[in-house]
Design a protein around this motif. Structure first.
Motif, PDB file in Angstrom:
ATOM      1  N   GLN A 109       0.835  -1.217   0.000  1.00  0.00           N
ATOM      2  CA  GLN A 109       0.000   0.000   0.000  1.00  0.00           C
ATOM      3  C   GLN A 109       0.873   1.272   0.000  1.00  0.00           C
ATOM      4  N   ILE A 110       1.949   1.151   0.804  1.00  0.00           N
ATOM      5  CA  ILE A 110       2.857   2.316   0.844  1.00  0.00           C
ATOM      6  C   ILE A 110       3.466   2.585  -0.522  1.00  0.00           C
ATOM      7  N   GLU A 111       3.945   1.455  -1.116  1.00  0.00           N
ATOM      8  CA  GLU A 111       4.565   1.600  -2.437  1.00  0.00           C
ATOM      9  C   GLU A 111       3.566   2.126  -3.465  1.00  0.00           C
ATOM     10  N   ILE A 112       2.363   1.509  -3.409  1.00  0.00           N
ATOM     11  CA  ILE A 112       1.328   1.955  -4.350  1.00  0.00           C
ATOM     12  C   ILE A 112       0.949   3.417  -4.063  1.00  0.00           C
ATOM     13  N   GLY A 113       0.854   3.628  -2.746  1.00  0.00           N
ATOM     14  CA  GLY A 113       0.536   5.027  -2.360  1.00  0.00           C
ATOM     15  C   GLY A 113       1.573   5.995  -2.872  1.00  0.00           C
ATOM     16  N   LYS A 114       2.851   5.502  -2.701  1.00  0.00           N
ATOM     17  CA  LYS A 114       3.913   6.361  -3.230  1.00  0.00           C
ATOM     18  C   LYS A 114       3.744   6.595  -4.719  1.00  0.00           C
ATOM     19  N   LYS A 115       3.551   5.446  -5.423  1.00  0.00           N
ATOM     20  CA  LYS A 115       3.417   5.558  -6.880  1.00  0.00           C
ATOM     21  C   LYS A 115       2.180   6.398  -7.261  1.00  0.00           C
ATOM     22  N   VAL A 116       1.083   6.100  -6.550  1.00  0.00           N
ATOM     23  CA  VAL A 116      -0.141   6.847  -6.854  1.00  0.00           C
ATOM     24  C   VAL A 116       0.067   8.349  -6.561  1.00  0.00           C
ATOM     25  N   ALA A 117       0.726   8.521  -5.397  1.00  0.00           N
ATOM     26  CA  ALA A 117       1.000   9.927  -5.044  1.00  0.00           C
ATOM     27  C   ALA A 117       1.883  10.590  -6.098  1.00  0.00           C
ATOM     28  N   GLU A 118       2.901   9.751  -6.501  1.00  0.00           N
ATOM     29  CA  GLU A 118       3.797  10.305  -7.520  1.00  0.00           C
ATOM     30  C   GLU A 118       3.047  10.599  -8.827  1.00  0.00           C
ATOM     31  N   SER A 119       2.246   9.598  -9.223  1.00  0.00           N
ATOM     32  CA  SER A 119       1.492   9.818 -10.465  1.00  0.00           C
ATOM     33  C   SER A 119       0.485  10.954 -10.300  1.00  0.00           C
ATOM     34  N   THR A 120      -0.121  10.988  -9.092  1.00  0.00           N
ATOM     35  CA  THR A 120      -1.061  12.088  -8.837  1.00  0.00           C
ATOM     36  C   THR A 120      -0.338  13.441  -8.885  1.00  0.00           C
ATOM     37  N   SER A 121       0.873  13.393  -8.320  1.00  0.00           N
ATOM     38  CA  SER A 121       1.676  14.623  -8.354  1.00  0.00           C
ATOM     39  C   SER A 121       1.978  15.050  -9.794  1.00  0.00           C
ATOM     40  N   LEU A 122       2.361  14.043 -10.608  1.00  0.00           N
ATOM     41  CA  LEU A 122       2.637  14.356 -12.021  1.00  0.00           C
ATOM     42  C   LEU A 122       1.391  14.900 -12.714  1.00  0.00           C
ATOM     43  N   ARG A 123       0.258  14.255 -12.405  1.00  0.00           N
ATOM     44  CA  ARG A 123      -0.994  14.716 -13.030  1.00  0.00           C
ATOM     45  C   ARG A 123      -1.326  16.156 -12.597  1.00  0.00           C
ATOM     46  N   SER A 124      -1.123  16.298 -11.273  1.00  0.00           N
ATOM     47  CA  SER A 124      -1.398  17.663 -10.794  1.00  0.00           C
ATOM     48  C   SER A 124      -0.427  18.671 -11.417  1.00  0.00           C
ATOM     49  N   LYS A 125       0.850  18.142 -11.590  1.00  0.00           N
ATOM     50  CA  LYS A 125       1.809  19.020 -12.268  1.00  0.00           C
ATOM     51  C   LYS A 125       1.360  19.331 -13.690  1.00  0.00           C
ATOM     52  N   LEU A 126       0.898  18.218 -14.348  1.00  0.00           N
ATOM     53  CA  LEU A 126       0.411  18.438 -15.716  1.00  0.00           C
ATOM     54  C   LEU A 126      -0.792  19.379 -15.720  1.00  0.00           C
ATOM     55  N   ASP A 127      -1.690  19.090 -14.718  1.00  0.00           N
ATOM     56  CA  ASP A 127      -2.858  19.981 -14.646  1.00  0.00           C
ATOM     57  C   ASP A 127      -2.423  21.428 -14.379  1.00  0.00           C
ATOM     58  N   ALA A 128      -1.450  21.535 -13.449  1.00  0.00           N
ATOM     59  CA  ALA A 128      -0.946  22.882 -13.133  1.00  0.00           C
ATOM     60  C   ALA A 128      -0.281  23.510 -14.349  1.00  0.00           C
ATOM     61  N   PHE A 129       0.475  22.626 -15.071  1.00  0.00           N
ATOM     62  CA  PHE A 129       1.136  23.118 -16.271  1.00  0.00           C
ATOM     63  C   PHE A 129       0.108  23.598 -17.307  1.00  0.00           C
ATOM     64  N   GLY A 130      -0.910  22.701 -17.484  1.00  0.00           N
ATOM     65  CA  GLY A 130      -1.989  23.067 -18.415  1.00  0.00           C
ATOM     66  C   GLY A 130      -2.695  24.336 -17.952  1.00  0.00           C
ATOM     67  N   ALA A 131      -2.962  24.361 -16.623  1.00  0.00           N
ATOM     68  CA  ALA A 131      -3.631  25.561 -16.093  1.00  0.00           C
ATOM     69  C   ALA A 131      -2.745  26.790 -16.273  1.00  0.00           C
ATOM     70  N   ASP A 132      -1.431  26.511 -16.043  1.00  0.00           N
ATOM     71  CA  ASP A 132      -0.491  27.630 -16.221  1.00  0.00           C
ATOM     72  C   ASP A 132      -0.499  28.124 -17.663  1.00  0.00           C
ATOM     73  N   ILE A 133      -0.469  27.104 -18.575  1.00  0.00           N
ATOM     74  CA  ILE A 133      -0.516  27.483 -20.003  1.00  0.00           C
ATOM     75  C   ILE A 133      -1.798  28.258 -20.294  1.00  0.00           C
ATOM     76  N   LYS A 134      -2.899  27.738 -19.718  1.00  0.00           N
ATOM     77  CA  LYS A 134      -4.184  28.383 -19.963  1.00  0.00           C
ATOM     78  C   LYS A 134      -4.179  29.815 -19.400  1.00  0.00           C
ATOM     79  N   VAL A 135      -3.628  29.878 -18.147  1.00  0.00           N
ATOM     80  CA  VAL A 135      -3.565  31.210 -17.520  1.00  0.00           C
ATOM     81  C   VAL A 135      -2.701  32.152 -18.348  1.00  0.00           C
ATOM     82  N   ARG A 136      -1.523  31.548 -18.764  1.00  0.00           N
ATOM     83  CA  ARG A 136      -0.635  32.399 -19.559  1.00  0.00           C
ATOM     84  C   ARG A 136      -1.288  32.793 -20.881  1.00  0.00           C
TER      85      ARG A 136
END
Lengths: 363, 329
Positions: A109-136
């Motif tokens: 669970q920890i490992e998956i959590g880590k991975k999920v968290a990591e993937s979630t982080s990447l997604r959020s980064k992508l979302d943030a990036f997309g949002a940033d692009i949109k904002v820009r």
């Protein structure tokens, strides 16, 4: 004009997101493979532990079996103990297995959590990036709009300044035109002939008066001096001619003479004009007549008027024809042009002709 | 650099092939000084300035237009203006009393200022030692030792001091010293005043006005009767009592007398005289031909100009010919 940003399209954004998601998907796949290997490893360990426990159990069973015979009677307690031990072992095994499972699950669970968290982080980064692009992008659009407004403002300012300069230059040009050039225009407005009309008119008037004055003086001189001499010469010539033709003496009797005269008669007045000469009229006179031959003055006597009246009453008269009136009018016009009658006299004469009261006596 | 800014002045200190016009806003505000005190300054075109001063030896071929006043100081040299003057303010001609040209005039050749064309000013004009080959229009005008071959249209007061004019129309006119009328053309609202003239040296010169055609044969464009050696025939005198007559007159458009209903003016007229009209006619014709040639000279064919001018100068006196040749370049 479209509000879409220039240079960045949705497909570019999707491609950028896909490029970013591709390594993430690969990491997730690798993570799934790792999880699968870990699960296999855990299953193998469990099976190995189960095998070891089974072997231990069998060993214990074998040992018990072997010692049973030795310890049949008195080993009941031992058996019980074994049973208890077995139970204990089983419970421990179960507990161990549960703990291992729990531990494994937790690690997983920890490992998956880590991975999920990591993937979630990447997604959020992508979302943030997309949002940033949109904002820009939105900011870019906003900035473009602002720039456009600024451009309009600046252009309006430039245009206003240009207009102001044009107006200022035009105003100055017109100021020069109206104020500085005006004196020259004012000077040229009235020609010098008009400006000096009064002295010229005065010269002409004085010349005319001087001319009249000289004419009158000449006429007076002629009447007072020259005519007398001329008449004397004429009389002398007549006397000499009579003598030269062998006639009787000049004092033998009255000699008929022909005198050209103008007789006018109206209900009010009649006059006989003989030996008169017309002079240039001045401003106050209708006509100016001078007696040139004083010997003809007796024609304008009451006796002569009476005699003429008798003659005229016996003669038939008629109204003047239109042709005669026109001829007289033209003659009067000619007299006006020669300055021998005034304009008022001409007007009165034309009125008289127009009234059709002129009678002609033909003898 | 011929045109440069010195302080708050635009100074023209050398010859200019074209015109001197303002090129920026400050040029329309700063006064213009044409300084020919050291060497001849020739401006081939026109000159425009807020206020203009001409100093020394200056020759301007185009028209001179001043937004304000125009000051002329020839400093004993010659200033020649070949296309007239238009001044929104006043024209003031200053003569240095110590200069060689400050004395009494005896000839047009001594003139320090020669103007061809008309002079128009919105205010006052004061000319000294000048020859004007044209006419003058102003509110007030004072001429001293000046020859005006045209006419003077003056709204208020005209003062002639030892000067000669072609004709005049003014409200007031006064003749000081020896003056001469080139044509017998003159009208004024008030009676002309004849007064003596006092020179800078204190000499009193009695008033004497002569009619130019009657003494043209002597070749003087100025009345020199105050000189002992000069004698003019009596019939050349313009007599105040007989040659100026008061007459009812209609308003003169040139003097903008529209508001006046009826006027009585003093008119110079020699129409009542008995004289040799052919003499007057020949003088008037010669002066007219001189003015015509002078004003039309630039419009003649270049190869015919000199020929036409020579034919005109044959019927002119020496001083008339000099004046014509001076203004015809």
């Amino acid at each position: 004009m479209s509000n879409a940003p220039a240079g960045v399209s949705l497909s570019d954004v999707n491609n950028a997101i896909d490029r970013r998601l591709a390594p993430l998907r690969q990491d997730v796949k690798l993570l799934e493979v790792g999880l699968h290997d870990l699960r296999n490893h855990v299953d193998r360990e469990i099976r190995r532990l189960e095998e070891e426990m089974r072997q231990i159990g069998e060993m214990i069973v074998h040992a018990i079996d072997r010692q049973t015979q030795a310890f049949i009677g008195g080993v009941a307690a031992t058996t019980l103990m074994v049973e208890r031990t077995k139970n204990q072992i089983e419970s421990d095994f179960k507990e161990t297995r549960g703990r291992i499972e729990l531990q494994t699950e937790s690690a997983l669970q920890i490992e998956i959590g880590k991975k999920v968290a990591e993937s979630t982080s990447l997604r959020s980064k992508l979302d943030a990036f997309g949002a940033d692009i949109k904002v820009r992008f939105e900011k870019s659009i906003e900035a473009a709009g602002i720039n456009r407004e600024l451009y309009n403002l600046k252009f309006a300012k430039i245009h206003d300044e240009y207009q102001n300069k044009i107006h200022t230059i035009g105003e100055h040009i017109f100021q020069i035109r109206m104020e500085d050039i005006a004196p020259a225009e004012k000077a040229a407005r009235v020609p010098y002939e008009t400006a000096h009309a009064l002295p010229i008119e005065m010269d002409l008037k004085r010349l005319e008066l001087r001319s009249q004055n000289l004419d009158e003086t000449l006429t007076m001189l002629k009447a007072s001096r020259l005519d007398e001499v001329v008449n004397s010469i004429a009389e002398l010539e007549g006397v000499l001619r009579a003598y030269s033709l062998g006639q009787s003496s000049p004092g033998a009797g009255p000699e008929p003479v022909m005198v050209e005269a103008l007789v006018t008669r109206s209900a009010v007045q009649s006059s006989v004009l003989a030996g008169l000469q017309a002079q240039a009229v001045n401003a106050n006179a209708a006509v100016s007549l001078t007696l040139c031959d004083t010997s003809l003055s007796h024609f304008d006597s009451p006796a002569m008027h009476q005699k003429i009246a008798l003659v005229l009453d016996r003669q038939p008269s008629r109204s003047a024809s239109q042709a005669e009136r026109d001829e007289l009018s033209q003659a009067a016009q000619a007299l006006l042009e020669q300055g021998l009658i005034s304009r008022e006299a001409l007007t009165l004469f034309q009125d008289f002709l127009g009234a059709d009261k002129l009678n002609v006596v033909e003898t | 650099m011929a045109v440069q800014q010195q302080g708050s002045n635009i100074v023209v200190s050398a010859s200019v092939a074209g015109s001197v016009f303002p090129t920026s806003e400050k040029d329309t505000i700063f006064p213009v000084l044409v300084d020919g005190s050291k060497n001849l300054v020739r401006i081939e075109g026109a000159l425009y300035g807020r206020s203009v001063e001409l100093r020394g030896q200056v020759s301007i071929h185009g028209p001179v237009v001043a937004r304000g006043d125009l000051k002329i100081n020839h400093q004993g040299q010659k200033i020649q203006l070949f296309s007239g003057l238009t001044v929104n303010g006043s024209l003031n001609c200053h003569v240095d009393e110590t200069s060689a040209l400050s004395g009494q005039f005896d000839s047009v050749k001594s003139a320090g200022l020669i103007i061809k064309g008309d002079i128009a000013a919105n205010q006052n004009i004061s000319l000294k030692n000048a020859v004007v080959f044209g006419s003058i229009r102003a509110v007030n005008c004072t001429l001293e030792n000046t020859l005006v071959l045209g006419t003077c249209i003056i709204e208020e007061s005209l003062t002639l001091r030892m000067s000669s004019v072609g004709g005049y129309a003014a409200r007031d006119v006064s003749f000081e010293g020896s003056c001469m009328m080139i044509h017998a053309l003159g009208e004024s609202l008030n009676r002309p005043r004849m007064m003596p003239f006092e020179t800078a040296q204190g000499q009193i010169i009695a008033s004497d006005i002569r009619y130019y055609p009657a003494i043209r044969s002597q070749g003087h464009l100025f009345n020199l009767i105050h000189r002992p050696e000069v004698q003019y025939p009596d019939y050349s005198i313009l007599n105040e009592l007989s040659d100026w007559v008061e007459s009812p007159a209609t308003p003169n458009a040139a003097l903008e007398e529209w508001h006046a209903e009826s006027l009585h003016k003093w008119v110079l007229s020699i129409g009542g005289r008995i004289g040799d009209i052919s003499l007057i006619a020949s003088a008037i014709e010669a002066v007219t031909r001189m003015l015509k040639c002078g004003f039309e000279y630039e419009h003649y064919h270049p190869q015919k100009r000199r020929q036409i001018m020579m034919s005109v100068t044959q019927s002119l006196t020496e001083q008339e010919a000099w004046a014509l040749e001076t203004v015809c370049l």
